[in-house]
Scaffold this active site. Structure first.
Site, PDB file in Angstrom:
ATOM      1  N   GLU A 298      -9.363   4.189  -1.822  1.00  0.00           N
ATOM      2  CA  GLU A 298      -8.157   3.927  -2.612  1.00  0.00           C
ATOM      3  C   GLU A 298      -8.534   3.205  -3.903  1.00  0.00           C
ATOM      4  OE1 GLU A 298      -4.738   2.297  -0.705  1.00  0.00           O
ATOM      5  OE2 GLU A 298      -5.274   3.043   1.289  1.00  0.00           O
TER       6      GLU A 298
ATOM      7  N   GLN B 267      -3.778   1.825  15.339  1.00  0.00           N
ATOM      8  CA  GLN B 267      -2.699   2.315  14.472  1.00  0.00           C
ATOM      9  C   GLN B 267      -1.826   3.339  15.198  1.00  0.00           C
ATOM     10  OE1 GLN B 267      -4.220   4.232  10.935  1.00  0.00           O
ATOM     11  NE2 GLN B 267      -2.206   4.596  10.060  1.00  0.00           N
TER      12      GLN B 267
ATOM     13  N   ASP C 283      -9.169   0.450   2.279  1.00  0.00           N
ATOM     14  CA  ASP C 283      -8.152   0.059   3.271  1.00  0.00           C
ATOM     15  C   ASP C 283      -8.678   0.422   4.668  1.00  0.00           C
ATOM     16  OD1 ASP C 283      -5.869  -0.557   4.658  1.00  0.00           O
ATOM     17  OD2 ASP C 283      -4.812   1.282   4.080  1.00  0.00           O
TER      18      ASP C 283
ATOM     19  N   ASP D 253       0.849  -1.193   0.000  1.00  0.00           N
ATOM     20  CA  ASP D 253       0.000   0.000   0.000  1.00  0.00           C
ATOM     21  C   ASP D 253       0.885   1.243   0.000  1.00  0.00           C
ATOM     22  OD1 ASP D 253      -2.441   1.286  -0.084  1.00  0.00           O
ATOM     23  OD2 ASP D 253      -2.659   1.365   2.092  1.00  0.00           O
TER      24      ASP D 253
ATOM     25  N   GLU E 135      -9.931  12.546   7.967  1.00  0.00           N
ATOM     26  CA  GLU E 135      -9.814  13.874   7.363  1.00  0.00           C
ATOM     27  C   GLU E 135     -11.166  14.595   7.284  1.00  0.00           C
ATOM     28  OE1 GLU E 135      -7.699  11.505   4.241  1.00  0.00           O
ATOM     29  OE2 GLU E 135      -6.964  13.512   3.713  1.00  0.00           O
TER      30      GLU E 135
ATOM     31  N   HIS F 262      -3.728  13.999   0.942  1.00  0.00           N
ATOM     32  CA  HIS F 262      -3.924  13.124   2.104  1.00  0.00           C
ATOM     33  C   HIS F 262      -2.714  13.184   3.041  1.00  0.00           C
ATOM     34  CE1 HIS F 262      -4.951   9.696   4.596  1.00  0.00           C
ATOM     35  NE2 HIS F 262      -3.821   9.098   4.257  1.00  0.00           N
TER      36      HIS F 262
ATOM     37  N   GLU G  76     -10.592   3.968   4.013  1.00  0.00           N
ATOM     38  CA  GLU G  76      -9.692   4.760   3.175  1.00  0.00           C
ATOM     39  C   GLU G  76     -10.078   4.519   1.724  1.00  0.00           C
ATOM     40  OE1 GLU G  76      -5.572   4.034   4.209  1.00  0.00           O
ATOM     41  OE2 GLU G  76      -5.711   5.397   5.931  1.00  0.00           O
TER      42      GLU G  76
ATOM     43  N   THR H 105      -9.197  -5.854   4.261  1.00  0.00           N
ATOM     44  CA  THR H 105      -9.120  -4.873   3.172  1.00  0.00           C
ATOM     45  C   THR H 105     -10.072  -5.370   2.101  1.00  0.00           C
ATOM     46  OG1 THR H 105      -6.775  -4.543   3.668  1.00  0.00           O
ATOM     47  CG2 THR H 105      -7.551  -3.717   1.543  1.00  0.00           C
TER      48      THR H 105
ATOM     49  N   ARG I 197      -7.940   3.475  13.712  1.00  0.00           N
ATOM     50  CA  ARG I 197      -7.014   4.593  13.972  1.00  0.00           C
ATOM     51  C   ARG I 197      -6.407   4.552  15.364  1.00  0.00           C
ATOM     52  NH1 ARG I 197      -5.862   5.759   8.914  1.00  0.00           N
ATOM     53  NH2 ARG I 197      -7.634   6.542   7.744  1.00  0.00           N
TER      54      ARG I 197
ATOM     55  N   LYS J  20      -4.386  -2.200  10.452  1.00  0.00           N
ATOM     56  CA  LYS J  20      -4.753  -2.264   9.039  1.00  0.00           C
ATOM     57  C   LYS J  20      -5.091  -3.681   8.560  1.00  0.00           C
ATOM     58  CE  LYS J  20      -3.486   1.987   7.511  1.00  0.00           C
ATOM     59  NZ  LYS J  20      -4.340   2.867   6.695  1.00  0.00           N
TER      60      LYS J  20
HETATM   61 CA    CA Z   1      -3.936   3.079   3.034  1.00  0.00          CA
END
Ligand code: CA
Length: 406
Positions: A192, A231, A224, A117, A354, A124, A190, A248, A228, A244
């Site tokens: 992606e 993480q 993804d 990834d 975000e 971002h 996420e 996925t 948080r 993570k």
């Molecule tokens: Ca990612």
């Protein structure tokens, strides 16, 4: 043509994406999407002799097919396009080759050999840097010199529609020095895209920037999922791990790079100048509109993000050239994630982190509730399509529901 293709279908005759499907009491096999149907290539191979090993269409992954290389896979795609337009073609003479998508179950399209990834959206990376480091120096010194990435987990990648439970893990609460164990309280998506490679290379070989696109079979949407809080506590110094790798998701139809050819655009100007092995010629970004919706249980779906793949600072060719510049080998069926795709506008941010700015700006939901992260029983759906001059090539969707902790 024997079937109707709805206008605005993601799966127009210009697309012809490949995937793995099954119907009731049948084995997973290779098909292509057209309109609201699937063409069963395994059944087609029983009545038509492709001039290669036809058994690739009877397999439960696309790996053997895409390993045949672009000269073969592209020809299958363009032959199908020609047959669809010809009333007397083998396809139109055999309506049983067309299966309704509504009657099919989709499977993971490839056996994913490795998963990497990247972190290639400057918007971002800047947003995350502003929130967690220094607003004045949001990007780390390496960011504009190389496409930053990490090696992810291939075993927990699932196809769209695979719901999952809120993961548990170790987190550190604010103002505490002792970690606690429990359900993550900060589940995020996420937005992606991912690309899938079609070649095996040897250790020591490199894929040059000029050869990179020939090694990319096609693209999918990718979510993804990220915890948080897990993480944040675990990621220093080696990067993402259990925050993570719990799951996925990818979309089931692999859209070939050739189907996206018409939608190439120039990427952002890269400053400072990149090292020679990352210099590229021509247009290597793609104009693909992307959206994210949130659907609370028993409530209506609402759009929470509109972004575009063209915003990517580092393109796929640069990512693959960088990944192999040290001699790292690639395999048929590798998956490479773009990294979260954010734009400049606040409604184009590709994660809840975000959109709600680290919890400080809760998102208003139509049912009157608010979100700073994803709640139990929320469904997150990513969609993507390219459209120009009435030509539309889409990805369908990748969607999954977050279930309560087991
Ligand atoms: Ca990612």
């Amino acid at each position: 043509m024997s079937i109707n293709i709805p206008k605005n279908s993601d799966f127009s005759i210009h697309n012809i994406p490949f995937g793995i499907f099954s119907t009731k009491n049948t084995m997973p096999r290779v098909g292509v999407a057209i309109g609201e149907h699937i063409i069963d290539l395994s059944a087609l191979a029983n009545i038509y002799n492709f001039n290669f090993d036809n058994s690739v269409f009877k397999q439960s992954t696309l790996n053997s097919f895409i390993a045949l290389g672009k000269s073969v896979t592209n020809k299958v795609r363009t032959d199908i396009q020609a047959w669809l337009k010809d009333d007397n073609s083998i396809l139109n003479k055999h309506p049983k080759l067309f299966i309704k998508q509504a009657d099919a179950k989709m499977h993971l399209p490839v056996k994913i050999t490795d998963y990497t990834d990247f972190y290639s959206s400057i918007e971002h990376a800047t947003n995350v840097g502003k929130m967690f480091r220094d607003p004045e120096n949001a990007l780390l010194p390496n960011w504009r010199h190389l496409p930053v990435g990490y090696h992810g987990r291939a075993s927990s990648i699932r196809v769209s529609g695979t719901d999952f439970h809120r993961p548990k893990g170790q987190t550190l609460n604010a103002n505490s020095s002792q970690p606690v164990f429990g359900a993550s309280q900060k589940i995020d998506f996420e937005l992606e895209m991912g690309f899938i490679t079609n070649k095996n290379t040897a250790i020591g070989d490199t894929v040059t920037i000029d050869n990179a696109e020939d090694c990319i079979f096609g693209m999918v949407l990718l979510n993804d999922w990220s915890a948080r809080d897990i993480q944040k506590w675990e990621y220093v110094p080696l990067g993402p791990f259990l925050g993570k790798n719990f799951i996925t998701h990818i979309s089931p139809w692999v859209v070939t790079l050739e189907a996206l050819e018409y939608f190439r655009v120039q990427g952002p100007k890269q400053t400072p100048k990149v090292l020679p092995y990352l210099e590229y010629k021509g247009q290597k970004n793609y104009d693909i509109s992307l959206s994210v919706t949130l659907t609370p249980q028993h409530n209506q779906e609402q759009v929470i993000c509109n972004s575009n793949f063209k915003y990517m600072y580092w393109n796929m060719a640069q990512q693959l050239a960088h990944h192999t510049v040290n001699g790292c080998n690639i395999s048929v069926g590798d998956l490479y994630g773009s990294g979260t795709i954010s734009g400049k506008d606040k409604n184009s941010f590709g994660s809840m982190l975000e959109l709600a700015w680290a919890g400080t700006k809760p998102l208003k939901i139509n049912d009157g509730s608010e979100r700073i992260f994803i709640n139990d029983n929320d469904t997150i759906t990513l969609r993507g399509y390219a459209e120009k001059d009435d030509i539309r090539v889409g990805f369908g969707e990748v969607s999954a529901k977050l279930l309560p902790t087991k």
